[in-house]
Structure formats: structure tokens, C-alpha cells
Design a protein around this motif. Structure first.
Motif, PDB file in Angstrom:
ATOM      1  N   VAL A   1      19.693  22.265 -32.574  1.00  0.00           N
ATOM      2  CA  VAL A   1      19.686  23.297 -33.631  1.00  0.00           C
ATOM      3  C   VAL A   1      20.946  24.148 -33.887  1.00  0.00           C
ATOM      4  N   ARG A   2      21.931  24.124 -33.320  1.00  0.00           N
ATOM      5  CA  ARG A   2      23.275  24.724 -33.211  1.00  0.00           C
ATOM      6  C   ARG A   2      24.181  23.618 -34.196  1.00  0.00           C
TER       7      ARG A   2
ATOM      8  N   GLU B   1      28.003  25.901 -33.308  1.00  0.00           N
ATOM      9  CA  GLU B   1      28.924  25.203 -32.569  1.00  0.00           C
ATOM     10  C   GLU B   1      30.052  24.809 -33.554  1.00  0.00           C
TER      11      GLU B   1
ATOM     12  N   THR C   1      16.005  20.902 -22.547  1.00  0.00           N
ATOM     13  CA  THR C   1      16.273  22.234 -23.283  1.00  0.00           C
ATOM     14  C   THR C   1      17.607  22.463 -23.816  1.00  0.00           C
ATOM     15  N   PHE C   2      18.542  22.186 -23.064  1.00  0.00           N
ATOM     16  CA  PHE C   2      19.972  22.196 -23.754  1.00  0.00           C
ATOM     17  C   PHE C   2      20.178  21.316 -24.778  1.00  0.00           C
TER      18      PHE C   2
ATOM     19  N   ALA D   1      13.798  19.787 -34.020  1.00  0.00           N
ATOM     20  CA  ALA D   1      15.032  20.479 -33.823  1.00  0.00           C
ATOM     21  C   ALA D   1      15.851  20.282 -35.082  1.00  0.00           C
TER      22      ALA D   1
ATOM     23  N   VAL E   1      17.819  20.385 -26.849  1.00  0.00           N
ATOM     24  CA  VAL E   1      17.211  21.077 -27.995  1.00  0.00           C
ATOM     25  C   VAL E   1      18.110  22.159 -28.698  1.00  0.00           C
ATOM     26  N   ARG E   2      18.497  23.007 -27.985  1.00  0.00           N
ATOM     27  CA  ARG E   2      19.272  23.873 -28.496  1.00  0.00           C
ATOM     28  C   ARG E   2      20.752  23.587 -29.142  1.00  0.00           C
TER      29      ARG E   2
END
Length: 188
Positions: free
Chosen positions: A72-73, A183, A65-66, A169, A68-69
Motif C-alpha cells: 500500500v505504501r 516509502e 500483514t507487513f 493492496a 500488505v502494508r
């Protein structure tokens, strides 16, 4: 590779970004390797196997999950996706190997040849993951067979679904507006 923020990268900058991502993924794999070989897994054999397995799966889900986030960023989402894959797959393999090692320590009858060392457990895990299956080590108890079956199913999920999620993503990141990137653009 398309840079979604600012002008396109030069070939030198692109190589630097790619090499940086691979080095970060490689460094994480080295860290995981060290942790796997020095962690007190012999103490974990006193815990119920379900606790060990559930903890490993929760850690894997949280890291995925981390990742994927982070994709995306990221300023360079394709590079970040490769880095995420180079982190997620080894983590999965080490978590499964640790589970097999704990299972073998709890009873030598779980495998045809006892997984006496961590390297034995890692070797078995990778042969199952790669579908080579030499046959020198086989699951003999119902618990071990169930875990190996679960690993095979998770292998397919990792290879198919996780890769697909990471690619999706990247597409989301490339389609997002530059102001939504949080980021550090120089880092990735």
C-alpha cells in the motif's frame, strides 16, 4: 505497470525496478533456505507441536500483514506485490516443512517413510502444496493427517486469499494520493 508517483517509468527504469524487486525476493528466499537448513529444529522437537505450529502461523500472519502494508505504501505497488508473494510463499513452505520435520523427529510412525532430513520434509511439503502428491511419503498418524489437511486448506488460502489481498493492496496504492506514500520512492 503504472507508476502512481511522478512521470511514467522508462522501459529501462521499469526493468530496474522489477529486477530489484525480484532480487530482493530471491535474496529473502536464499536467506530462508539457509535458516531452514541450519536452524536447530532438532531442539524444537522437544516443544509441544501446537507451540511450533502456532508460532509458525503467527510469524506467517505478521509477515503477510507487513507485506500488505508495504504494498500500500510502495511507489511501485505491483512490483512490491510480486516481491511480497516471493517472500510469503517460500516462508509458508519452510514453516510447514519445519513443522513436518519436527513432527517426524518426535515419532517416525507419523509418516509412511520417515522424514529423516530437512530436504525430505521440504520435498513432502512442496508435493502437497503443488497437489502432485507422488505417494512415496504419506501421513499415517492422526496428527500428521490433521497437519497435512491443515496445510492443504492453508495452500488454498495462500493461493487464493493472500494473492487477492495483495492485488487489492496494489489497487489501494494506485488509487491513493502521492502525498500519502511514505516509502522511499527511489527504492521501489
Amino acid at each position: 505497470m503504472t507508476n502512481t508517483i511522478g512521470p511514467p517509468l522508462s522501459s529501462v527504469e521499469r526493468r530496474r525496478v522489477i529486477i530489484g524487486g525480484l532480487l530482493r525476493g530471491g535474496a529473502f528466499t536464499v536467506l530462508l533456505t539457509v535458516l531452514y537448513f541450519v536452524s536447530p529444529l532438532d531442539r524444537a522437537s522437544r516443544l509441544p507441536l501446537g507451540v511450533v505450529l502456532t508460532t509458525g502461523l503467527v510469524v506467517l500472519a505478521a509477515v503477510t500483514t507487513f507485506q500488505v502494508r508495504a504494498i500500500v505504501r510502495a511507489a511501485h505497488p505491483a512490483v512490491r506485490a510480486v516481491e511480497a508473494l516471493s517472500i510469503t510463499v517460500p516462508l509458508f513452505l519452510f514453516l510447514v516443512a519445519a513443522t513436518y520435520f519436527v513432527l517426524s523427529a518426535s515419532g517416525a510412525a507419523n509418516f509412511s517413510s520417515a522424514l529423516q532430513t530437512r530436504l525430505d520434509a521440504l520435498y513432502f511439503t512442496v508435493t502437497v502444496f503443488s497437489t502432485v502428491g507422488f505417494g512415496d511419503i504419506t501421513a499415517t498418524s492422526q496428527t500428521a493427517r490433521g497437519l497435512v489437511t491443515l496445510q492443504m486448506i492453508l495452500d488454498l488460502i495462500i493461493i487464493g486469499a493472500v494473492v487477492r489481498v495483495f492485488v487489492a493492496a496494489v489497487k489501494v496504492a494506485r488509487n491513493s494520493t502521492p502525498t500519502s506514500k511514505t516509502e522511499d520512492r527511489n527504492e521501489r
